[in-house]
Enzyme design. Structure first.
Site, PDB file in Angstrom:
ATOM      1  N   ASN A   7       0.862  -0.490   0.013  1.00 17.43           N
ATOM      2  CA  ASN A   7       0.126   0.428   0.029  1.00 17.43           C
ATOM      3  C   ASN A   7       0.906   1.294  -0.058  1.00 17.43           C
ATOM      4  O   ASN A   7       1.801   1.319   1.131  1.00 17.43           O
ATOM      5  CB  ASN A   7      -0.688   0.554   0.877  1.00 17.43           C
ATOM      6  CG  ASN A   7      -1.736   1.007   1.305  1.00 17.43           C
ATOM      7  OD1 ASN A   7      -2.098   1.875   0.259  1.00 17.43           O
ATOM      8  ND2 ASN A   7      -2.915   1.267   1.924  1.00 17.43           N
ATOM      9  N   ARG A  93      -2.732  -1.664  -3.710  1.00 19.56           N
ATOM     10  CA  ARG A  93      -4.170  -0.838  -2.954  1.00 19.56           C
ATOM     11  C   ARG A  93      -3.626   0.092  -4.375  1.00 19.56           C
ATOM     12  O   ARG A  93      -2.408   0.897  -4.382  1.00 19.56           O
ATOM     13  CB  ARG A  93      -3.403  -0.101  -2.038  1.00 19.56           C
ATOM     14  CG  ARG A  93      -4.975   0.642  -1.718  1.00 19.56           C
ATOM     15  CD  ARG A  93      -5.069   1.925  -0.649  1.00 19.56           C
ATOM     16  NE  ARG A  93      -5.550   2.720  -0.731  1.00 19.56           N
ATOM     17  CZ  ARG A  93      -5.395   4.302   0.518  1.00 19.56           C
ATOM     18  NH1 ARG A  93      -4.429   3.849   0.940  1.00 19.56           N
ATOM     19  NH2 ARG A  93      -6.100   4.709  -0.182  1.00 19.56           N
ATOM     20  N   HIS A 181     -12.318   4.982  -0.528  1.00 18.44           N
ATOM     21  CA  HIS A 181     -12.077   4.209   0.515  1.00 18.44           C
ATOM     22  C   HIS A 181     -12.507   3.511   0.983  1.00 18.44           C
ATOM     23  O   HIS A 181     -13.547   2.163   1.366  1.00 18.44           O
ATOM     24  CB  HIS A 181     -12.306   4.951   1.902  1.00 18.44           C
ATOM     25  CG  HIS A 181     -11.152   6.316   2.614  1.00 18.44           C
ATOM     26  ND1 HIS A 181     -11.821   6.904   3.191  1.00 18.44           N
ATOM     27  CD2 HIS A 181     -10.251   6.187   3.225  1.00 18.44           C
ATOM     28  CE1 HIS A 181     -11.037   7.996   3.199  1.00 18.44           C
ATOM     29  NE2 HIS A 181      -9.790   7.256   3.284  1.00 18.44           N
ATOM     30  N   ARG A 242      -8.102  18.357   4.942  1.00 14.88           N
ATOM     31  CA  ARG A 242      -8.783  18.750   4.331  1.00 14.88           C
ATOM     32  C   ARG A 242     -10.575  19.894   4.042  1.00 14.88           C
ATOM     33  O   ARG A 242     -10.862  19.277   4.615  1.00 14.88           O
ATOM     34  CB  ARG A 242      -9.253  17.903   3.393  1.00 14.88           C
ATOM     35  CG  ARG A 242      -7.668  16.512   2.215  1.00 14.88           C
ATOM     36  CD  ARG A 242      -8.121  15.347   1.984  1.00 14.88           C
ATOM     37  NE  ARG A 242      -7.271  14.655   2.017  1.00 14.88           N
ATOM     38  CZ  ARG A 242      -7.665  12.989   2.403  1.00 14.88           C
ATOM     39  NH1 ARG A 242      -8.359  12.315   1.242  1.00 14.88           N
ATOM     40  NH2 ARG A 242      -6.358  12.181   2.103  1.00 14.88           N
ATOM     41  N   GLU A 382      -7.786  -3.149   5.867  1.00 19.78           N
ATOM     42  CA  GLU A 382      -7.903  -2.630   3.967  1.00 19.78           C
ATOM     43  C   GLU A 382      -6.981  -3.793   3.353  1.00 19.78           C
ATOM     44  O   GLU A 382      -6.823  -4.395   2.537  1.00 19.78           O
ATOM     45  CB  GLU A 382      -7.810  -1.029   3.805  1.00 19.78           C
ATOM     46  CG  GLU A 382      -8.396  -0.075   4.150  1.00 19.78           C
ATOM     47  CD  GLU A 382      -8.694   1.095   3.975  1.00 19.78           C
ATOM     48  OE1 GLU A 382      -7.344   1.493   4.890  1.00 19.78           O
ATOM     49  OE2 GLU A 382      -8.888   1.716   3.398  1.00 19.78           O
TER      50      GLU A 382
END
Ligand code: ADP
Length: 395
Positions: A7, A93, A181, A242, A382
């Site tokens: 990842n 990923r 996500h 963000r 994940e």
């Protein structure tokens, strides 16, 4: 069978190795290289049941990081493999798969070109993902699989993914909502269905992935119906750095009044906004501490964050026509009972009742017995999801 999961984030590379035995995924080792490309690069390698090791060495890019990690996997003291050829598959990923990738795929030259083309929508992530892929292709013979953050959201109907912009922007440039996500939402929604006790395909579930980056997804009949992030991971709820949803005219106004160009504005929206912009820290723990010490900006920032999450849950409850469960996951969702309680406090009318004790102690189902909608706390995984997809394709 042994699966390596890679990842590559914008400045980090996380990895895990799983041994799959009779369908069970056992973790052999995990680790990370952090601060890639900046001072203080660090590798932390954690083999299961063995001594951990930490290496400080400059890592200019993800290729150098991967080259430094590979020998650790077969190291006499810290390794978990006799030989690197024991790895049967590598799952990567990949952040942006656009409309091309609706599920995970084996990586070949064509897939690499497509991921490269999609860098325009994920300039920090797709190139890093590609470096990880290219380096693994050089180092190992095992097949590489790409697992996309956007893929699970490809089931969204047009009414959810289209923006009210001139149609040609979608047709010619692919400007639309993609969502992110995906592996996390996919994983926790399937786990939620098990706890709810209904087939996933019959469930309506709202998943709140609340971390440094946050997104909320609505699942109906086992498919994504809508999600809060957009063309890029900037849209949606207020995040660590963000901004989440803002009126595009506000951005244009600041650009015009301060003479700011698109690159600088992009940095402000992605790296200087959110909790950091509102309260001076991107870490919610700091912001809560500051609020407790009487800092008004910090107190407001927590309220703004909570309210932005409530608005998404509320709108998804409306469009789904109710829900079987609301899931909390990732850094904030998993670790902060106060935020979970605050967020759900306005939904008693919709049949969500929090059991304060269960919430405090972190139980998986933290709603009351008589709550119509289940409140669920499910740690995300994940990497496991990527390993499972890779295993499925190889088999
Ligand atoms: P990423 O999006 O980078 O994967 P994580 O899911 O690991 O991030 O979440 C990291 C964030 O989780 C931190 O920045 C911090 O704000 C938040 N966090 C972690 N633990 C807590 C806690 N106990 N209370 C509030 N926030 C927390």
């Amino acid at each position: 069978m042994k699966i390596l999961v890679v990842n590559c984030g914008s400045s980090s590379l996380k990895y895990q190795i799983f041994k799959v035995e009779e369908g069970t995924f056992n973790l052999l080792a995990k680790g990370s290289a952090t601060r890639i490309g900046i001072e203080g690069s660090l590798i932390e390698h954690k083999p299961s049941g063995k001594e951990e090791c930490t290496i400080e060495k400059p890592l200019k890019n993800h290729k150098e990081a991967m080259l430094a990690i590979e020998p650790l996997l077969t190291d006499k003291t810290y390794g978990v493999l006799k030989d690197i050829s024991e790895i049967n598959g590598i799952g990567h990923r990949v952040v942006h798969g656009g409309e091309i990738f609706k599920s995970s795929v084996f990586i070949d030259d064509k897939v690499i070109n497509d991921i490269d083309d999609l860098s325009k929508f994920a300039p920090l992530h797709n190139p890093a993902n590609l470096t990880g892929i290219q380096t693994c292709r050089q180092l190992m013979d095992a097949p590489n699989v790409a697992v996309f953050d956007t893929a699970v959201h490809q089931t969204m109907p047009e009414k959810a993914f289209m923006y009210g912009l001139p149609l040609e922007y979608y047709k010619n440039k692919g400007i639309r909502k993609y969502g992110f996500h995906g592996t996390s939402h996919d994983y926790v929604s399937a786990e939620a269905a098990k706890l709810i006790g209904k087939p996933f395909e019959q469930c309506r579930i709202i998943t709140c992935h609340l971390g440094n980056g946050s997104s909320i997804t609505a699942f109906k009949d086992g498919k994504v119906q809508d999600t809060s992030m957009g063309l890029t991971p900037l849209q949606g709820v207020v995040m660590g750095t963000r901004c989440g949803d803002v009126d595009p005219a506000a951005v244009l106004s600041v650009m015009q009044s301060d003479g700011i160009g698109p690159k600088k504005m992009d940095e402000i929206l992605n790296k200087k906004s959110g909790l950091l912009g509102l309260a001076g820290s991107s870490d919610l723990r700091d912001v809560i501490d500051m609020a407790e010490q009487g800092n008004q900006d910090a107190e407001n920032a927590v309220e703004i964050l909570v309210y932005s999450i409530q608005k998404y849950i509320g709108s998804y409850l409306a469009t789904l026509g109710g829900a079987d469960g609301v899931v909390f996951t990732a850094g904030i969702g998993e670790n902060n009972p106060i935020i979970r309680d605050k967020v759900l406090s306005c939904f008693e009318y919709a049949g969500i009742k929090v059991d304060k004790n269960k919430n405090e102690t972190g139980e998986k189902i933290f709603s009351t017995e008589d709550s119509k909608v289940k409140a669920l706390l499910i740690p995300t995984n994940e990497e496991l999801m990527i390993a499972m997809d890779t295993y499925k394709l190889i088999n």
